[in-house]
Design a protein around this motif. Structure first.
Motif, PDB file in Angstrom:
ATOM      1  N   LEU A 217       0.854  -1.131   0.059  1.00 56.68           N
ATOM      2  CA  LEU A 217      -0.008   0.193  -0.130  1.00 56.68           C
ATOM      3  C   LEU A 217       0.941   1.335   0.048  1.00 56.68           C
ATOM      4  O   LEU A 217       0.691   2.023  -0.635  1.00 56.68           O
ATOM      5  CB  LEU A 217      -0.981  -0.009   1.256  1.00 56.68           C
ATOM      6  N   GLY A 218       1.981   1.242   0.816  1.00 50.82           N
ATOM      7  CA  GLY A 218       2.946   2.443   0.867  1.00 50.82           C
ATOM      8  C   GLY A 218       3.305   2.562  -0.390  1.00 50.82           C
ATOM      9  O   GLY A 218       3.563   3.857  -0.835  1.00 50.82           O
ATOM     10  N   ALA A 219       3.948   1.685  -1.014  1.00 51.72           N
ATOM     11  CA  ALA A 219       4.820   1.542  -2.395  1.00 51.72           C
ATOM     12  C   ALA A 219       3.483   2.358  -3.350  1.00 51.72           C
ATOM     13  O   ALA A 219       3.991   3.181  -4.274  1.00 51.72           O
ATOM     14  CB  ALA A 219       5.211   0.380  -2.764  1.00 51.72           C
ATOM     15  N   ALA A 220       2.365   1.807  -3.344  1.00 49.37           N
ATOM     16  CA  ALA A 220       1.369   2.044  -4.287  1.00 49.37           C
ATOM     17  C   ALA A 220       1.214   3.590  -4.293  1.00 49.37           C
ATOM     18  O   ALA A 220       1.170   4.176  -5.363  1.00 49.37           O
ATOM     19  CB  ALA A 220       0.150   0.925  -4.212  1.00 49.37           C
ATOM     20  N   TYR A 221       1.063   4.021  -3.093  1.00 48.35           N
ATOM     21  CA  TYR A 221       0.721   5.215  -2.754  1.00 48.35           C
ATOM     22  C   TYR A 221       1.843   6.245  -3.234  1.00 48.35           C
ATOM     23  O   TYR A 221       1.460   7.514  -3.883  1.00 48.35           O
ATOM     24  CB  TYR A 221       0.529   5.499  -1.165  1.00 48.35           C
ATOM     25  N   ARG A 222       3.093   5.955  -3.137  1.00 49.34           N
ATOM     26  CA  ARG A 222       4.160   6.642  -3.620  1.00 49.34           C
ATOM     27  C   ARG A 222       4.143   6.832  -4.968  1.00 49.34           C
ATOM     28  O   ARG A 222       4.708   7.667  -5.659  1.00 49.34           O
ATOM     29  CB  ARG A 222       5.694   6.227  -2.961  1.00 49.34           C
ATOM     30  N   ALA A 223       3.518   5.645  -5.579  1.00 46.81           N
ATOM     31  CA  ALA A 223       3.684   5.828  -7.237  1.00 46.81           C
ATOM     32  C   ALA A 223       2.229   6.254  -7.776  1.00 46.81           C
ATOM     33  O   ALA A 223       1.738   6.314  -8.834  1.00 46.81           O
ATOM     34  CB  ALA A 223       3.593   4.322  -7.614  1.00 46.81           C
ATOM     35  N   LYS A 224       1.453   6.991  -6.912  1.00 44.37           N
ATOM     36  CA  LYS A 224       0.265   7.831  -7.158  1.00 44.37           C
ATOM     37  C   LYS A 224      -0.811   6.950  -7.690  1.00 44.37           C
ATOM     38  O   LYS A 224      -1.613   6.965  -8.215  1.00 44.37           O
ATOM     39  CB  LYS A 224       0.441   8.848  -8.130  1.00 44.37           C
ATOM     40  N   VAL A 225      -0.971   5.751  -6.924  1.00 47.06           N
ATOM     41  CA  VAL A 225      -2.161   4.812  -7.050  1.00 47.06           C
ATOM     42  C   VAL A 225      -3.195   4.947  -6.050  1.00 47.06           C
ATOM     43  O   VAL A 225      -2.564   5.089  -4.781  1.00 47.06           O
ATOM     44  CB  VAL A 225      -1.405   3.323  -7.126  1.00 47.06           C
ATOM     45  N   PHE A 226      -4.036   4.796  -6.629  1.00 47.42           N
ATOM     46  CA  PHE A 226      -5.443   5.264  -5.530  1.00 47.42           C
ATOM     47  C   PHE A 226      -5.538   4.169  -4.430  1.00 47.42           C
ATOM     48  O   PHE A 226      -5.484   2.903  -5.131  1.00 47.42           O
ATOM     49  CB  PHE A 226      -6.824   5.497  -6.444  1.00 47.42           C
ATOM     50  N   ILE A 227      -5.791   4.452  -3.246  1.00 52.58           N
ATOM     51  CA  ILE A 227      -5.927   3.631  -2.112  1.00 52.58           C
ATOM     52  C   ILE A 227      -7.452   3.845  -1.632  1.00 52.58           C
ATOM     53  O   ILE A 227      -7.811   4.983  -1.246  1.00 52.58           O
ATOM     54  CB  ILE A 227      -4.805   3.728  -1.020  1.00 52.58           C
ATOM     55  N   LYS A 228      -8.059   2.798  -1.478  1.00 49.16           N
ATOM     56  CA  LYS A 228      -9.426   2.928  -1.202  1.00 49.16           C
ATOM     57  C   LYS A 228      -9.713   2.093   0.040  1.00 49.16           C
ATOM     58  O   LYS A 228      -9.128   1.002   0.231  1.00 49.16           O
ATOM     59  CB  LYS A 228     -10.401   2.422  -2.458  1.00 49.16           C
ATOM     60  N   GLY A 229     -11.075   2.736   0.721  1.00 54.68           N
ATOM     61  CA  GLY A 229     -11.511   1.803   1.850  1.00 54.68           C
ATOM     62  C   GLY A 229     -10.792   1.713   3.131  1.00 54.68           C
ATOM     63  O   GLY A 229     -10.883   0.477   4.137  1.00 54.68           O
ATOM     64  N   LEU A 230      -9.655   2.297   3.485  1.00 52.55           N
ATOM     65  CA  LEU A 230      -8.891   1.890   4.570  1.00 52.55           C
ATOM     66  C   LEU A 230      -9.406   2.358   6.033  1.00 52.55           C
ATOM     67  O   LEU A 230      -9.152   1.551   7.027  1.00 52.55           O
ATOM     68  CB  LEU A 230      -7.690   3.023   4.792  1.00 52.55           C
ATOM     69  N   PRO A 231     -10.578   3.059   6.266  1.00 47.23           N
ATOM     70  CA  PRO A 231     -11.250   3.113   7.402  1.00 47.23           C
ATOM     71  C   PRO A 231     -11.887   1.680   7.804  1.00 47.23           C
ATOM     72  O   PRO A 231     -12.093   1.517   9.087  1.00 47.23           O
ATOM     73  CB  PRO A 231     -12.395   4.172   7.485  1.00 47.23           C
ATOM     74  N   PHE A 232     -11.917   0.676   6.842  1.00 43.84           N
ATOM     75  CA  PHE A 232     -12.836  -0.505   7.278  1.00 43.84           C
ATOM     76  C   PHE A 232     -11.728  -1.595   7.480  1.00 43.84           C
ATOM     77  O   PHE A 232     -11.391  -2.371   6.973  1.00 43.84           O
ATOM     78  CB  PHE A 232     -13.728  -0.998   5.957  1.00 43.84           C
ATOM     79  N   VAL A 233     -11.306  -1.543   8.922  1.00 47.09           N
ATOM     80  CA  VAL A 233     -10.596  -2.368   9.430  1.00 47.09           C
ATOM     81  C   VAL A 233     -11.085  -3.429  10.437  1.00 47.09           C
ATOM     82  O   VAL A 233     -11.894  -2.865  11.251  1.00 47.09           O
ATOM     83  CB  VAL A 233      -9.412  -1.628  10.344  1.00 47.09           C
ATOM     84  N   GLN A 234     -11.083  -4.693  10.017  1.00 46.97           N
ATOM     85  CA  GLN A 234     -11.805  -5.591  10.945  1.00 46.97           C
ATOM     86  C   GLN A 234     -10.915  -5.989  12.211  1.00 46.97           C
ATOM     87  O   GLN A 234      -9.994  -6.230  12.033  1.00 46.97           O
ATOM     88  CB  GLN A 234     -12.137  -6.812  10.211  1.00 46.97           C
ATOM     89  N   PHE A 235     -11.581  -5.594  13.396  1.00 44.69           N
ATOM     90  CA  PHE A 235     -10.903  -6.235  14.464  1.00 44.69           C
ATOM     91  C   PHE A 235     -11.443  -7.411  15.058  1.00 44.69           C
ATOM     92  O   PHE A 235     -12.700  -7.457  15.181  1.00 44.69           O
ATOM     93  CB  PHE A 235     -11.034  -5.126  15.657  1.00 44.69           C
ATOM     94  N   HIS A 236     -10.673  -8.387  15.296  1.00 51.11           N
ATOM     95  CA  HIS A 236     -11.208  -9.996  15.696  1.00 51.11           C
ATOM     96  C   HIS A 236     -11.355  -9.612  17.477  1.00 51.11           C
ATOM     97  O   HIS A 236     -10.596  -9.262  17.743  1.00 51.11           O
ATOM     98  CB  HIS A 236     -10.310 -10.785  15.310  1.00 51.11           C
ATOM     99  N   PRO A 237     -12.841  -9.994  17.618  1.00 53.82           N
ATOM    100  CA  PRO A 237     -12.970  -9.863  18.967  1.00 53.82           C
ATOM    101  C   PRO A 237     -11.990 -10.652  20.023  1.00 53.82           C
ATOM    102  O   PRO A 237     -11.773 -10.075  21.328  1.00 53.82           O
ATOM    103  CB  PRO A 237     -14.297 -10.305  19.313  1.00 53.82           C
ATOM    104  N   THR A 238     -11.544 -11.738  19.663  1.00 57.89           N
ATOM    105  CA  THR A 238     -10.925 -12.689  20.613  1.00 57.89           C
ATOM    106  C   THR A 238      -9.579 -13.239  20.162  1.00 57.89           C
ATOM    107  O   THR A 238      -9.530 -14.201  19.352  1.00 57.89           O
ATOM    108  CB  THR A 238     -11.857 -14.048  21.105  1.00 57.89           C
ATOM    109  N   ALA A 239      -8.608 -12.598  20.408  1.00 56.52           N
ATOM    110  CA  ALA A 239      -7.156 -12.957  20.309  1.00 56.52           C
ATOM    111  C   ALA A 239      -6.575 -13.206  21.591  1.00 56.52           C
ATOM    112  O   ALA A 239      -6.825 -12.353  22.614  1.00 56.52           O
ATOM    113  CB  ALA A 239      -6.443 -11.837  19.541  1.00 56.52           C
TER     114      ALA A 239
END
Ligand SMILES: Cc1cc2nc3c(=O)[nH]c(=O)nc-3n(C[C@H](O)[C@H](O)[C@H](O)COP(=O)(O)OP(=O)(O)OC[C@H]3O[C@@H](n4cnc5c(N)ncnc54)[C@H](O)[C@@H]3O)c2cc1C
Length: 518
Positions: A217-239
């Motif tokens: 993601l970091g490398a794509a961002y530096r190459a000006k590629v569009f990154i989408k949907g990052l606020p949607f991080v799934q947290f597993h309840p039981t680790a």
């Protein structure tokens, strides 16, 4: 080094893609790099299985499509959902043909049911499906002479026209660092594929391995590629609450399905107060409830009481969980398991079309590092391995077609510039990396984690700026190392996540801003 196709990452996506290419067109040369061993990946740790419709008597594509759309909370791309669900069956068969074993029952594959699925449709290999897949794919890939495997090699940056003074039009391969010698190698390629997985390491607790730092993601961002949907991080309840190492281990939802009860350290069962389905409420609700209890009590974790499961049942159904708990001195079902929610799955990623292509010509992204539109605002359990299989196939077929088009001549690739390490003049600040990484993880966990607030997101942006400046300083003043590469990527992904979270004005799926609660 010069090749036809460069694959970056050796999880289910990268391996499947490379095998497909080698099978379909043995004259193409493929180089696959992997940050650590070929085995180490998110794939390796997948327990539950792959969601695929295979019992057509009770289940149907329509039911799976509907379940996926409901989980995605209005953010899924319906066309993508449809073809992924429908193509899953053939892709699964290929995996079986290549040597992956799944548990069987009398009439075919043994199927389990997971949260959000209306039918039993998860194919699995005991409670270690990912390991079985990963090992069988590695065995398979080693049979192809046109695939070169480079372990302990890490993507630094994608090569684009920008490196020759132009714009970001096409990708020509990547600059890669050898982890041991710390040398930078230029690998030119007509097609480059990012299959670098997720970025769970952005948070203090994660089910992801140490190498999940969002490098693609970091490398794509530096190459000006569009990154989408990052606020949607799934947290597993039981680790598993990590007593010794920071990395944790997933305690599957199935343990709660078999009767596991969540209790605070004082012994109180609390999930009944949060949801009618108690411990079996949707994942995001269980994760938020545990986080709330932990915030209120000031304890570091809650307990999973497994006494309702017999010793024999636990051993039979959860051998890997038992083994991992025992490694840290906990013996379920006798002992309660200390658990905490942990960053688990990135629904967002590098924006791609139906064939895994990014907007940068010659660059594909597949698997967890991509955003295809399948998961929308929340992933339906076990849909990610499915997505990886379907998109690796589509991307491979499309890549072979691309190779038939007029590409820049081979000697153009050979003349691409070498990596310029113009700025290195001291190695003094390198020891700060560990501290900064921890600071970033704390910041993301407290301000951009399970609970967000609008003020918290602004504060996070301000604090991240200092972290960015310090990281940039280290990057500019030191010889490049793996640690610097990872930190730089983590900071970029954190920045994008904070900005995209600020732009979201409504809670959906796994995104939860407390200010939006009515
Ligand atoms: C504990 C756990 C349980 C899960 N259970 C399930 C499940 O039951 N069902 C399901 O569908 N999904 C599950 N998932 C999610 C699923 O495992 C992942 O989404 C999927 O495996 C991602 O595959 P991938 O090939 O995209 O990435 P990964 O498998 O993560 O592979 C990424 C690869 O990229 C390499 N890499 C990373 N950065 C670089 C770099 N800079 N340079 C070179 N190489 C790099 C890594 O070393 C690795 O080889 C689970 C995830 C976890 C963590």
């Amino acid at each position: 080094m010069d090749t036809n196709i460069l694959v970056i990452g050796s999880g289910i996506s990268g391996l499947t893609y490379a095998i497909k290419i080698a099978q379909q067109n043995p004259s193409l040369e493929v180089v696959m790099i992997s940050k650590n061993t070929l085995l180490e990946s998110n794939t390796r740790y997948a327990q539950g299985g792959i969601a695929v419709v295979s019992n057509f008597k009770e289940d149907s594509f329509d039911k799976h499509i509907k379940d996926t759309m409901i989980a995605g909370a209005g953010e899924c791309d319906q066309d993508v959902v449809k073809f992924v669900v429908k193509e899953g069956h053939d892709r699964l068969q290929e995996l079986i043909d290549w040597g992956t074993h799944f548990d069987k029952q009398k009439n075919g594959l043994h199927l389990t049911k997971e949260g959000g699925h209306s039918e039993k449709r998860i194919v699995h290999h005991k409670d270690k499906t990912g390991l079985e897949i990963q090992e069988s794919l590695i065995k398979k890939i080693k049979t192809f002479s046109n695939i070169s495997l480079l372990q302990n090699h890490t993507l630094v940056d994608l090569i684009t026209d920008h490196h020759s003074g132009g714009n970001y039009k096409r990708c020509y391969g990547a600059y890669v660092i050898s982890n041991l010698e710390q040398e930078i190698i230029k690998i030119s390629a007509q097609i480059t594929v990012l299959s670098t997985g997720g970025a769970g390491q952005l948070f203090s607790h994660t089910t992801n391995p140490e190498n999940a730092t969002g490098d693609g993601l970091g490398a794509a961002y530096r190459a000006k590629v569009f990154i989408k949907g990052l606020p949607f991080v799934q947290f597993h309840p039981t680790a598993l609450y990590p007593k010794i190492k920071r990395n944790t281990f997933l305690i599957s939802e199935a343990v709660r399905g078999e009767g596991g009860i969540l209790r605070s350290l004082s012994g109180k069962r609390f999930m009944t107060e949060y949801h009618p389905k108690a411990e079996l409420a949707p994942r995001d609700i269980v994760a938020r409830s545990i986080a709330e209890v932990v915030n209120e009590t000031g304890d570091d974790y809650v307990l999973l009481d497994c006494k309702a499961i017999s010793e024999k049942e636990f051993q039979n159904q959860f051998p890997t969980i038992k083994e991992n708990c025992q490694k840290v001195g906990i013996n379920p079902p006798h002992d309660h398991i200390p658990v905490i929610p942990a960053a688990h799955y990135f629904c967002g990623g590098i924006s791609v079309n139906h064939y895994g292509e990014t907007k940068l010509k010659g660059l594909y992204a597949i698997g967890e590092c991509s955003y295809t539109g399948l998961h929308g605002a929340n992933r339906l359990a076990s849909n990610s391995l499915l997505e990886s299989l379907v998109f690796s196939h589509r991307a491979a077929i499309n890549s072979i077609d691309q190779m038939k088009e007029t590409l820049p001549p081979r000697d153009f690739y050979l003349k691409l510039p070498e990596w310029k390490e113009e700025h290195y003049f001291s190695n003094e600040k390198i020891s700060a990396i560990g501290r900064i990484k921890k600071q970033l993880q704390n910041l993301m966990t407290t301000k951009v984690g399970i609970f967000k607030t609008s003020i918290g997101l602004i504060e996070a942006e301000v604090e991240l700026k200092n972290i960015f400046l310090e990281t940039q300083d280290i990057y500019l003043q030191n010889k490049l190392t793996l640690g610097i590469c990872e930190l730089r990527n983590m900071v970029s992904v954190a920045y994008l996540m904070i900005k995209q979270s600020q732009d979201l004005k409504q809670n959906k799926g796994v995104f939860y801003n407390q200010d939006y609660v009515e």
